[in-house]
Design a protein around this motif. Structure first.
Motif, PDB file in Angstrom:
ATOM      1  N   VAL A 173       0.837  -1.207   0.000  1.00 10.18           N
ATOM      2  CA  VAL A 173       0.000   0.000   0.000  1.00 10.18           C
ATOM      3  C   VAL A 173       0.868   1.252   0.000  1.00 10.18           C
ATOM      4  CG1 VAL A 173      -1.571   1.372   1.415  1.00 10.18           C
ATOM      5  CG2 VAL A 173      -2.031  -1.061   1.029  1.00 10.18           C
ATOM      6  N   PRO A 219      -6.982  -7.724  -3.446  1.00 12.43           N
ATOM      7  CA  PRO A 219      -7.891  -6.622  -3.112  1.00 12.43           C
ATOM      8  C   PRO A 219      -7.226  -5.252  -3.131  1.00 12.43           C
ATOM      9  CG  PRO A 219      -7.381  -7.939  -1.162  1.00 12.43           C
ATOM     10  CD  PRO A 219      -6.842  -8.684  -2.336  1.00 12.43           C
ATOM     11  N   ILE A 220      -5.926  -5.221  -2.899  1.00 10.69           N
ATOM     12  CA  ILE A 220      -5.197  -3.949  -2.942  1.00 10.69           C
ATOM     13  C   ILE A 220      -5.088  -3.463  -4.384  1.00 10.69           C
ATOM     14  CG2 ILE A 220      -2.989  -2.821  -2.448  1.00 10.69           C
ATOM     15  CD1 ILE A 220      -2.642  -4.876  -0.162  1.00 10.69           C
ATOM     16  N   ARG A 230      -8.441  -2.120  -5.842  1.00 11.40           N
ATOM     17  CA  ARG A 230      -8.734  -0.725  -5.503  1.00 11.40           C
ATOM     18  C   ARG A 230      -7.817   0.243  -6.250  1.00 11.40           C
ATOM     19  NH1 ARG A 230     -11.196   0.541  -0.202  1.00 11.40           N
ATOM     20  NH2 ARG A 230     -12.396  -1.271   0.468  1.00 11.40           N
ATOM     21  N   ASP A 241     -11.196   3.025  -5.152  1.00 17.75           N
ATOM     22  CA  ASP A 241     -11.569   3.219  -3.752  1.00 17.75           C
ATOM     23  C   ASP A 241     -10.333   3.592  -2.948  1.00 17.75           C
ATOM     24  OD1 ASP A 241     -14.236   2.598  -4.162  1.00 17.75           O
ATOM     25  OD2 ASP A 241     -13.915   0.443  -3.822  1.00 17.75           O
ATOM     26  N   VAL A 257      -7.237   3.530  -0.578  1.00 19.83           N
ATOM     27  CA  VAL A 257      -6.300   2.449  -0.243  1.00 19.83           C
ATOM     28  C   VAL A 257      -5.432   2.939   0.904  1.00 19.83           C
ATOM     29  CG1 VAL A 257      -4.449   0.966  -1.074  1.00 19.83           C
ATOM     30  CG2 VAL A 257      -6.273   1.666  -2.629  1.00 19.83           C
ATOM     31  N   THR A 280      -5.992   0.211   6.510  1.00 13.74           N
ATOM     32  CA  THR A 280      -7.201  -0.575   6.742  1.00 13.74           C
ATOM     33  C   THR A 280      -7.416  -1.571   5.606  1.00 13.74           C
ATOM     34  OG1 THR A 280      -8.222   1.242   7.970  1.00 13.74           O
ATOM     35  CG2 THR A 280      -9.692  -0.458   7.123  1.00 13.74           C
ATOM     36  N   THR A 281      -7.168  -1.121   4.374  1.00 12.33           N
ATOM     37  CA  THR A 281      -7.258  -2.013   3.214  1.00 12.33           C
ATOM     38  C   THR A 281      -6.280  -3.175   3.361  1.00 12.33           C
ATOM     39  OG1 THR A 281      -7.716  -0.057   1.857  1.00 12.33           O
ATOM     40  CG2 THR A 281      -7.175  -2.100   0.700  1.00 12.33           C
ATOM     41  N   GLN A 326      -7.419  -5.636   6.137  1.00  9.29           N
ATOM     42  CA  GLN A 326      -8.552  -6.458   5.717  1.00  9.29           C
ATOM     43  C   GLN A 326      -8.102  -7.540   4.746  1.00  9.29           C
ATOM     44  OE1 GLN A 326     -11.409  -6.927   6.748  1.00  9.29           O
ATOM     45  NE2 GLN A 326     -12.568  -7.917   5.103  1.00  9.29           N
TER      46      GLN A 326
END
Length: 209
Positions: A96, A165-166, A169, A175, A177, A180-181, A184
């Motif tokens: 991230v 999922p990273i 986004r 969305d 990033v 928290t992303t 999760q």
């Protein structure tokens, strides 16, 4: 027309030249984007003559591919905290942090949109991601050996599940990033691993527990 850039200082040969040109390439990418990237501007920013650049890279595409591959491969930490949850959290948060930085955003734009159609960039992208998987696989292997993950857990599948999922986004939904992303993604990945669904398929059988 005068350049807004300060006069570049001469640099030495060999590794120093390569490092300076790579840094200048990424800086130009951040400032101007792939479409405006030129060997001439890279050379000026690096403090070398453009012929010096052309002696090492045949064109801007090969230069960009080389700079991107080195940049994306060199800064992946391989954590060893003693627990799979914290190891994966470190990996996910690093991902991230890397791709939400200005340089990371420019790199993503180049390899997935602006220059994505170029064979050199496609090859560099595949090399980089294969290298990232290979270097991070010991995190999963150690967790299996400690009994934290089921025997047969596929390190590559687990790491892809963590990153998916990273990247979704970053590249598709736009969305937010953040950490928290990342956290999760770790929870989802561990749940999938403990359910036994991150095992390689054999002989056409689905990879299920």
């Amino acid at each position: 027309m005068q350049s807004d850039q300060p006069p570049a200082r001469p640099v030495g040969r060999g590794a120093k030249v390569r490092a300076a040109v790579h840094a200048a390439t990424l800086a130009e990418l951040v400032d101007k984007g792939y479409a405006a990237l030129s060997v001439e501007n890279v050379a000026q920013r690096a403090g070398v003559h453009k012929t010096t650049v052309y002696r090492r890279w045949k064109d801007r595409e090969s230069l960009l591919a080389d700079a991107l591959a080195e940049h994306m491969a060199m800064d992946i930490p391989v954590p060893d905290t003693g627990a799979i949850a914290t190891d994966l959290r470190a990996l996910a948060r690093s991902l991230v942090q890397t791709f939400t930085s200005p340089t990371g955003q420019a790199v993503l734009a180049a390899i997935f949109t602006g220059a994505a159609h170029l064979p050199e960039i496609a090859a560099a992208r595949r090399h980089v991601f294969d290298d990232r998987l290979a270097r991070a696989e010991p995190v999963v292997t150690r967790a299996v050996e400690r009994g934290e993950l089921p025997r047969g857990t596929d390190p590559a599948e687990l790491l892809k599940t963590l990153a998916a999922p990273i990247y979704l986004r970053l590249l598709i939904t736009a969305d937010p990033v953040d950490e928290t992303t990342a956290d999760q993604a770790v929870r989802v990945t561990l749940a999938a691993a403990h359910a036994g669904v991150l095992r390689p398929a054999h002989d056409g059988e689905p990879a299920t527990g």
